[in-house]
Enzyme design. Structure first.
Site, PDB file in Angstrom:
ATOM      1  CG  HIS A   1       0.371   6.269  -0.811  1.00  0.00           C
ATOM      2  ND1 HIS A   1      -0.773   6.562  -1.569  1.00  0.00           N
ATOM      3  CD2 HIS A   1      -0.217   5.606   0.313  1.00  0.00           C
ATOM      4  CE1 HIS A   1      -1.671   6.499  -0.894  1.00  0.00           C
ATOM      5  NE2 HIS A   1      -1.577   5.650   0.264  1.00  0.00           N
TER       6      HIS A   1
ATOM      7  CG  HIS B   1      -1.973   1.064   1.383  1.00  0.00           C
ATOM      8  ND1 HIS B   1      -3.180   1.184   0.631  1.00  0.00           N
ATOM      9  CD2 HIS B   1      -1.673   2.491   1.866  1.00  0.00           C
ATOM     10  CE1 HIS B   1      -3.737   2.314   1.075  1.00  0.00           C
ATOM     11  NE2 HIS B   1      -2.959   3.079   1.623  1.00  0.00           N
ATOM     12  CD  GLU B   2       1.486   3.614   3.633  1.00  0.00           C
ATOM     13  OE1 GLU B   2       1.942   4.886   3.026  1.00  0.00           O
ATOM     14  OE2 GLU B   2       0.497   3.568   4.523  1.00  0.00           O
TER      15      GLU B   2
END
Length: 449
Positions: free
Chosen positions: A26, A22-23
């Site tokens: 980003h 997920h990170e």
């Protein structure tokens, strides 16, 4: 490894994998958009390990493994040198900010597809969707022992897991549902479950039982595990007896005993059992009982002995190429199911007891890991998809809340005021705290049960 330690370990592994992806979503998009990333952290709190990358980003693993974050250069969080201002997140166009924020949930969505692909290639062992016993709504629909469920509505059901999920979902909506069935004789026929007849208090975990359907692999052998004191069987039958026939009719499973007892009624009948290698014929007269849910019925007062599940007899498997569309289709199906459940929770058609927290996640992580790599991959895929969907909810603090702000900015032509965003953050924190409190409450309630 104990169940507790196993649950903690596999939850850390699961969240570590999903949060990292997920990170990274980003981080990767932010770097492509020219934004400087100051820190990439898996976990919160004190760093247990860290190193600095060539682009200046500090990569860290922190002590509290319940999430993570990517910290970007931002003028709203501190003073930024004039030379570095073009690399600040807040200086980017709305389109770039939307891309950076949406990249996290998108990474989890792509990971879900990849995990399901790996699961299909490995092959997930399961049970065949064969009916073992049918009563109530299932029997009224014409389902019989030996029938194989081929499809529930429009959904194909190659294994019992797919059939159970489709039936439970249909039961929540209480819509009459068509079934495609292959009978024990080999004929393909259509049946229709009258799920509109289910009572209003039926919840998803209870759905299959309330439909009256028992799969073949859950049938218990006709071995007596307990006898109620003062019942018809008390002093006649014994724990460990294997019932072979009642009133001259053979008994193959424990579920066969109930219908035979109802047929006998108040008269005495011979119950044949095997006890310590001997065949015995014992006379028993059933006794009438009244139950608020079942009504009046005849009973011997015996319960089954628990038995281990049989070996798997089906596998959900595709080759590497066929697994690609299968994984995409499965992701779409799981997404529809997840969004449908959120809709049912909001409208009250599903109980809030379906909201689970970290304790339940840890238990399922451990249980799926014990079942093998394919089941664990399936669990990770579902959890990754859930993380993507939850993060896209339009709640301030979550990615979806930030996306909502940016969409308003696109329409409005200017950013929301600081006051409006701060108010949104407080509302978001309150909603998130309430949701987490409900999840923990349900987790503890399940443990107590």
């Amino acid at each position: 490894m104990s169940t507790f330690l196993g649950s903690v370990w596999w939850m850390i592994v699961s969240l570590g994998v999903l949060v990292t992806f997920h990170e990274f979503g980003h981080y990767w998009v932010a770097r492509r958009c020219g934004v400087r990333v100051l820190r990439f952290s898996v976990g919160f709190g004190k760093a247990l390990w860290s190193r600095r990358g060539r682009d200046g980003t500090e990569f860290a693993i922190a002590a509290l493994p319940l999430g993570g974050y990517v910290r970007m250069l931002d003028e709203r969080e501190g003073e930024v040198a004039a030379a570095d201002a073009p690399q600040a997140f807040n200086r980017q166009s709305v389109g770039r900010r939307i891309a950076i924020v949406a990249a996290g949930p998108l990474a989890n969505l792509l990971l879900c597809v990849a995990l399901l692909w790996a699961m299909f290639v490995i092959g997930r062992p399961d049970f065949a969707p064969v009916v073992g016993h049918a009563e109530g709504i299932a029997a009224a629909a014409g389902l019989q022992r030996g029938d194989t469920l081929l499809a529930v509505g429009e959904r194909q059901t190659p294994t019992w897991s797919e059939a159970a999920l489709a039936l439970a979902t249909a039961a929540l909506d209480r819509h009459d549902t068509p079934l495609q069935v292959r009978t024990a004789a080999g004929a393909t026929v259509s049946r229709r479950l009258r799920l509109s007849q289910l009572p209003a208090d039926v919840d998803q975990p209870q759905a299959i039982a309330r439909i009256g359907l028992t799969p073949r692999h859950q049938l218990l052998p006709p071995v007596i595990g307990r006898i109620e004191p003062g019942s018809a069987a008390w002093g006649v039958l014994a724990e460990g007896d294997r019932v072979t026939a009642i009133d001259g009719v053979a008994v193959a499973n424990f579920d066969d005993i109930g219908p035979r007892v109802q047929a006998i009624g108040a008269r005495a009948a011979m119950v044949e059992v095997r006890r310590d290698g001997e065949r015995l014929a014992l006379e028993i007269t059933p006794r009438r009982r009244v139950d608020p849910q079942r009504g009046s019925y005849w009973a011997l007062g015996i319960g089954p002995a628990m038995a281990p599940l049989p070996a798997y007899d089906a596998t959900l498997h595709h080759g590497p190429l066929a697994a690609v569309p299968a994984a995409l289709q499965e992701t779409g199906k799981l997404t529809r199911d997840s969004l449908g459940m959120i809709g049912r929770l909001v409208t009250g058609r599903a109980s809030v007891e379906n909201v689970s927290g970290p304790i339940t996640i840890a238990r399922y992580a451990n249980a799926s890991a014990q079942l093998g790599p394919a089941w664990f991959l399936n669990f990770l895929a579902l959890l990754s998809l859930s993380l993507a969907i939850i993060n896209l909810l339009p709640i301030p603090v979550l990615d979806g809340g930030h996306l909502l702000y940016y969409l308003i900015e696109l329409v409005k032509g200017s950013p929301l005021s600081e006051r409006a965003m701060v108010a949104g953050q407080y509302i978001g924190l309150a909603l998130l705290a309430g949701l987490m409190g409900l999840a923990f409450y349900n987790d503890i309630l399940q443990l107590l049960r």
